[in-house]
Design a protein around this motif. Structure first.
Motif, PDB file in Angstrom:
ATOM      1  N   LEU A   5      13.888  10.259  -5.874  1.00  0.00           N
ATOM      2  CA  LEU A   5      13.932  11.563  -5.210  1.00  0.00           C
ATOM      3  C   LEU A   5      14.227  11.334  -3.734  1.00  0.00           C
ATOM      4  O   LEU A   5      13.992  10.230  -3.197  1.00  0.00           O
ATOM      5  N   THR A   6      14.739  12.325  -3.072  1.00  0.00           N
ATOM      6  CA  THR A   6      14.976  12.215  -1.636  1.00  0.00           C
ATOM      7  C   THR A   6      13.664  11.865  -0.941  1.00  0.00           C
ATOM      8  O   THR A   6      12.611  12.465  -1.216  1.00  0.00           O
ATOM      9  N   GLY A   7      13.722  10.850  -0.057  1.00  0.00           N
ATOM     10  CA  GLY A   7      12.514  10.440   0.641  1.00  0.00           C
ATOM     11  C   GLY A   7      12.757   9.206   1.467  1.00  0.00           C
ATOM     12  O   GLY A   7      13.889   8.701   1.572  1.00  0.00           O
ATOM     13  N   PRO A   8      11.668   8.657   2.083  1.00  0.00           N
ATOM     14  CA  PRO A   8      11.822   7.500   2.961  1.00  0.00           C
ATOM     15  C   PRO A   8      12.140   6.235   2.180  1.00  0.00           C
ATOM     16  O   PRO A   8      11.812   6.102   1.004  1.00  0.00           O
ATOM     17  N   VAL A   9      12.777   5.276   2.881  1.00  0.00           N
ATOM     18  CA  VAL A   9      13.011   3.933   2.354  1.00  0.00           C
ATOM     19  C   VAL A   9      11.908   3.048   2.901  1.00  0.00           C
ATOM     20  O   VAL A   9      11.715   2.963   4.121  1.00  0.00           O
ATOM     21  N   VAL A  10      11.176   2.358   2.001  1.00  0.00           N
ATOM     22  CA  VAL A  10      10.032   1.538   2.406  1.00  0.00           C
ATOM     23  C   VAL A  10      10.207   0.141   1.821  1.00  0.00           C
ATOM     24  O   VAL A  10      10.470  -0.004   0.615  1.00  0.00           O
ATOM     25  N   VAL A  11      10.072  -0.903   2.700  1.00  0.00           N
ATOM     26  CA  VAL A  11      10.102  -2.293   2.222  1.00  0.00           C
ATOM     27  C   VAL A  11       8.675  -2.817   2.198  1.00  0.00           C
ATOM     28  O   VAL A  11       7.828  -2.404   2.988  1.00  0.00           O
ATOM     29  N   GLN A  12       8.412  -3.718   1.256  1.00  0.00           N
ATOM     30  CA  GLN A  12       7.077  -4.309   1.107  1.00  0.00           C
ATOM     31  C   GLN A  12       7.178  -5.820   1.240  1.00  0.00           C
ATOM     32  O   GLN A  12       8.179  -6.447   0.839  1.00  0.00           O
ATOM     33  N   SER A  13       6.120  -6.412   1.804  1.00  0.00           N
ATOM     34  CA  SER A  13       6.006  -7.863   1.931  1.00  0.00           C
ATOM     35  C   SER A  13       4.540  -8.228   1.857  1.00  0.00           C
ATOM     36  O   SER A  13       3.668  -7.346   1.748  1.00  0.00           O
ATOM     37  N   ALA A  14       4.260  -9.490   1.946  1.00  0.00           N
ATOM     38  CA  ALA A  14       2.869  -9.932   1.917  1.00  0.00           C
ATOM     39  C   ALA A  14       2.093  -9.394   3.106  1.00  0.00           C
ATOM     40  O   ALA A  14       0.864  -9.281   3.073  1.00  0.00           O
ATOM     41  N   ALA A  15       2.830  -9.044   4.174  1.00  0.00           N
ATOM     42  CA  ALA A  15       2.165  -8.547   5.379  1.00  0.00           C
ATOM     43  C   ALA A  15       1.947  -7.044   5.338  1.00  0.00           C
ATOM     44  O   ALA A  15       1.327  -6.486   6.255  1.00  0.00           O
ATOM     45  N   GLY A  16       2.465  -6.358   4.298  1.00  0.00           N
ATOM     46  CA  GLY A  16       2.258  -4.925   4.209  1.00  0.00           C
ATOM     47  C   GLY A  16       3.530  -4.178   3.889  1.00  0.00           C
ATOM     48  O   GLY A  16       4.562  -4.774   3.524  1.00  0.00           O
ATOM     49  N   ALA A  17       3.442  -2.819   3.981  1.00  0.00           N
ATOM     50  CA  ALA A  17       4.578  -1.943   3.717  1.00  0.00           C
ATOM     51  C   ALA A  17       5.120  -1.420   5.040  1.00  0.00           C
ATOM     52  O   ALA A  17       4.351  -1.038   5.941  1.00  0.00           O
ATOM     53  N   PHE A  18       6.472  -1.337   5.143  1.00  0.00           N
ATOM     54  CA  PHE A  18       7.101  -0.966   6.412  1.00  0.00           C
ATOM     55  C   PHE A  18       8.230   0.034   6.139  1.00  0.00           C
ATOM     56  O   PHE A  18       9.254  -0.329   5.546  1.00  0.00           O
ATOM     57  N   PRO A  19       8.018   1.326   6.571  1.00  0.00           N
ATOM     58  CA  PRO A  19       9.103   2.310   6.417  1.00  0.00           C
ATOM     59  C   PRO A  19      10.289   1.924   7.303  1.00  0.00           C
ATOM     60  O   PRO A  19      10.130   1.424   8.415  1.00  0.00           O
TER      61      PRO A  19
END
Length: 874
Positions: free
Chosen positions: A345-359
């Motif tokens: 759905l339309t919305g933010p792009v979020v990347v995840q890593s061991a250090a956390g989630a980052f929009p």
């Protein structure tokens, strides 16, 4: 009164003193006019020695000695123990000469000489034990040349030692030694083990705690424990640490850039490796994200994310929906790509890593297509090819449907419904919809793939011997769980999948025609037809004889159990036979009375062809007869003849017998049209006793003869007769059991027949035993009374062992010969040049014998049925 001349001022009051008869001559140089101490020698022991030996020199004024020459060669080591005692190392030799001491007060030369002995052969160290020991332990060296050992060193540290003999030496591990080579020094040189081959035993490392528990590359880590001073390697998460400092209870290192989260492991000099129970957690730097492009897209479109350290990204979602298709970050970690997932759905792009989630900055990503959804499918089970309907929304995005690992791209869709078929190779499991942006699992549980019932449409060839390769064809045969020939299960490893079906070999134990049965998860199916088994010799021996009556109320044993001829409305062997005949009978050419008893009527499998006598197979070969066109027959009969009697009332034994091959050439007589047809044949006797002749032709000679017929009387059957001028048989003794082979040729086919003729006593024995002869093997075994007759010896020869191939292999201490052929199952002896040798019968077709390497000569195999033809040892 004259005056003595004065001494030179440089000598002062000193003088040259010569002492005779003493050990040494001493020369003293004096300075100035004052008196000086005069060095002297009083002794030197020993008077000879090898290099590295020690000479003890005693005397006075020796403390200032700077050099000692031994036989003119400088000593490599001079130890001044006191002013009166020196210890001197013997230099390399050989040489002989005085000892010369250079002192600050002059030179002292010995009167007696010292001899440097020639060095012996260089020593060798072949082994030592143990390879691991503690300081103070004894190590034993094995080698050569140890008798003159002068020194033993452990990595340069001298060690006490004791010479046991020239090949053995014991040494004590010195304090301070940890690991290294062992060296033995002798006058002839030195012997050294490989570097690091001997080590001092020590306990394995014991690990305690480490700090910190987590950290980035470059962090200092301290590991505590015991016995860490012997550590030679350290890893973190299986990645090596290049530099570390090890003490007994502490080990320090810097976390390398390549370290992975995992246990810290250490390895000591003895190869002991231990690891921490708790892993060290390597901290990864957080990724930095700056933007994504494009800002809008449809399902399956690529989106690029830029930033730094994107190699640390472990996941990505769009509008809360996980993107399954993600391309790895660029090598420099500045970008990565993903496809818009099908349910996004339309919305933010979020990347995840061991250090956390980052929009990712840049606002929401706009999805331009409606999200795909799946509701279920029906039916929930079926065979490959079954039609399946799937329900959902926006199904136009689907590019394929997966049933397990099998994917089909053949389907139709209306947006809310998708219709497809279960593909070949499908397996039970969830159903997935495939799109460019990823997969969507259809709810409703697993689809169960049913197995199709196997169908056998045929096999080829239709028959053959055990071991014949057979191809089974049909449908749904691939996933079989069991394949069998009759009751014999064929191992999976012996079944080959082919483009046509399944390929296997008829089991060696097969002894009857049987259907082929296959079992699969879809069911069990047997072939409609049975495989036509042609038995081998060993399997034929287990096949049954069939008891019949020969038409005179007496038993006749048939093999195999098939109907025989009914000539003259009685059962007769389908083989050439002999009939009594007396030329002087008024009836001329006809037998006087047809009362001969035919006890055996055997048609043997073609597997017996190699067992035919050489004379018979040679004649068949010379006639160009294909072995497949040769009938192998056995017929037995007695001598009964009720013809003329002598004037004294006794039976006229000078009777003649007719050779009658038409029971083989026309077994359906008299109802066959060929019965009334004249035949021209070739025939001959083989392996016969010398007196036996057919139409005056000796054994081994083939000749032509004809079968002629009389015209048929109206309403009666034709009467076949054989010309008495062409086939009378003479030389048989009615009181003597005998046997011989006949060979009859008719065009391109032939009959090789073993004729067994029994005297009255042996015929009675055979008749009495017919009830107990259930199989061909029972017949071959006969009885003690019959086995000694010529007839049964020749019959049993058909089951004798036969060697086709002999392969020899020379081992270090013996020769092993592997024999391949048939008839080995009952092997009782193997003889080389008449003497028994060890053997093992591995199967009916395989045997092994063991011989000395020098063995030569001829080998014979022996079974209860007879002996093989002799063959030369390969």
């Amino acid at each position: 009164m004259s005056r003595r001349p004065s001494l030179p001022p440089t000598l002062g009051l000193c003088a040259l003193l010569l002492t005779t008869g003493a050990l040494v001559t001493t020369q003293v140089a004096c300075r100035g006019n004052g008196p000086a101490a005069r060095p002297s020698l009083t002794g030197a022991t020993p008077s000879e020695g090898y290099q590295y030996d020690e000479i003890t020199i005693t005397g006075s004024g020796l403390g200032a000695t700077s050099q000692v020459l031994v036989a003119g060669r400088p000593s490599p080591r001079v130890t001044r123990e006191s002013d009166t005692r020196l210890r001197v190392e013997v230099p390399a030799g050989p040489a002989e000469g005085p000892l010369i001491l250079d002192t600050g007060r002059g030179r002292v030369v010995s009167v007696r000489t010292f001899r440097i002995l020639a060095a012996p052969a260089a020593p060798t160290i072949a082994a030592f034990a143990p390879a691991l020991a503690a300081a103070g332990d004894t190590v034993t060296l094995t080698g050569s040349g140890f008798t003159l050992a002068r020194q033993v060193l452990f990595h340069g540290l001298p060690a006490p030692f004791q010479v046991v003999d020239d090949a053995h030496l014991t040494a004590t591990v010195p304090a301070g030694f940890s690991a290294g080579a062992i060296t033995v020094r002798l006058p002839g040189g030195v012997a050294t083990t490989a570097s690091g081959t001997f080590q001092v035993a020590h306990p394995a490392p014991i690990l305690g705690t480490f700090t910190p528990l987590t950290g980035p590359a470059g962090a200092e880590v301290i590991l505590t424990g015991q016995h860490l001073e012997h550590v030679v390697a350290v890893t973190v998460g299986s990645r090596p640490v290049q530099s570390f400092t090890a003490e007994a209870t502490r080990l320090r290192f810097t976390l390398p850039p390549t370290a992975l989260t995992g246990p810290i492991a250490v390895t000591d000099t003895l190869g002991n490796t231990v690891a921490t129970a708790v892993p060290f957690t390597v901290q990864a730097p957080a990724p930095a994200v700056t933007a994504f492009t494009p800002a809008t897209g449809a399902v399956g479109d690529w989106v690029t994310v830029t930033g730094a350290r994107l190699g640390q990204v472990t996941g990505l979602n769009l509008g809360g929906v996980t993107a399954e298709v993600v391309e790895a970050a660029a090598p420099d970690g500045t970008s990565l790509r993903f496809r818009v997932p099908p349910t996004a759905l339309t919305g933010p792009v979020v990347v995840q890593s061991a250090a956390g989630a980052f929009p990712v900055p840049g606002g929401p990503f706009t999805v331009t297509t409606l999200p795909l959804s799946a509701d279920g499918f029906t039916p929930n089970q079926g065979l490959p090819g079954t039609q399946v309907t799937l329900a959902g929304q926006n199904l136009e995005q689907v590019t394929g449907v997966a049933f397990g690992d099998a994917v089909t791209s053949v389907f139709s869709t209306t947006g809310d419904l998708l219709i497809t078929a279960v593909p070949d190779g499908a397996t039970t499991g969830p159903v997935r919809l495939l799109t460019p942006g990823g997969d969507v699992q259809v709810p409703g549980g697993a689809f169960t793939v049913l197995e199709a019932t196997p169908v056998i449409t045929g096999f080829s060839p239709a028959g053959g011997y055990p071991g014949t390769e057979v191809t089974l064809v049909g449908q749904n045969l691939g996933a079989f769980t069991e394949l069998s020939y009759g009751t014999l299960v064929i191992p999976h490893g012996e079944v080959e999948h082919t483009a046509d079906g399944l390929r296997f070999r008829v089991p060696d134990g097969a002894n009857a025609a049987s259907p082929i049965t296959i079992v699969t998860p879809g069911g069990t199916t047997a072939s409609a037809a049975a495989f036509g088994l042609i038995p081998t010799r060993i399997t034929a021996l287990n096949m049954p004889l069939v008891a019949r009556e020969d038409g005179f109320g007496e038993p006749m044993l048939d093999f195999p159990g098939i109907a025989r001829t009914a000539q003259y409305a009685i059962n007769l062997p389908t083989a050439p036979v002999l009939h009594p005949y007396n030329p002087s009978n008024p009836d001329g050419e006809r037998p006087d009375h047809f009362t001969t008893h035919f006890t055996l009527s055997l048609r043997l499998p073609r597997a017996f062809y190699p067992a035919l006598p050489r004379a018979v197979t040679d004649a068949l070969g010379a006639a160009g007869i294909d072995p497949a066109e040769v009938d192998i027959l056995v017929a037995s009969q007695d001598y009964r003849f009720t013809g003329l009697f002598n004037t004294d009332g006794t039976l006229n034994r000078d009777s003649t017998y007719l050779f009658r091959p038409h029971y083989w050439t026309d077994p359906a007589a008299p109802w066959s049209g060929d019965y009334s047809t004249a035949q021209t044949l070739d025939a001959g006797f083989f392996e016969a006793e010398p007196a036996l002749r057919i139409d005056n032709h000796p054994a081994g000679e083939m000749f032509h003869f004809g079968i002629s017929v009389h015209p048929a009387d109206p309403g009666t059957m034709s009467q076949i007769i054989s010309s008495s001028a062409t086939q009378p048989v003479a030389g048989l003794d009615v009181d003597r059991t005998t046997a011989f082979w006949s060979l009859t040729r008719l065009g391109t086919r032939a009959a090789a027949t073993l004729h067994l003729l029994f005297a009255d006593g042996d015929q009675a024995e055979l008749s009495a035993r017919t009830a107990a002869m259930a199989t061909l093997g029972d017949l071959m075994n006969g009885s003690p009374a019959l086995n000694g007759t010529r007839a049964f010896r020749m019959l049993r020869q058909l089951a004798r062992p036969m060697v086709a191939v002999a392969e020899s292999t020379d081992l270090p201490a013996e020769r092993v010969v592997v024999l391949r052929g048939s008839g080995f199952a009952g092997l009782t002896a193997v003889q080389l040049n008449g003497a028994d040798v060890p053997f093992t019968a591995l199967s009916d077709a395989l045997a092994r014998i063991t011989l000395p390497l020098s063995a030569t000569g001829t080998v014979v195999l022996v079974t209860p049925y007879g002996a093989s033809d002799p063959f030369p040892l390969p």
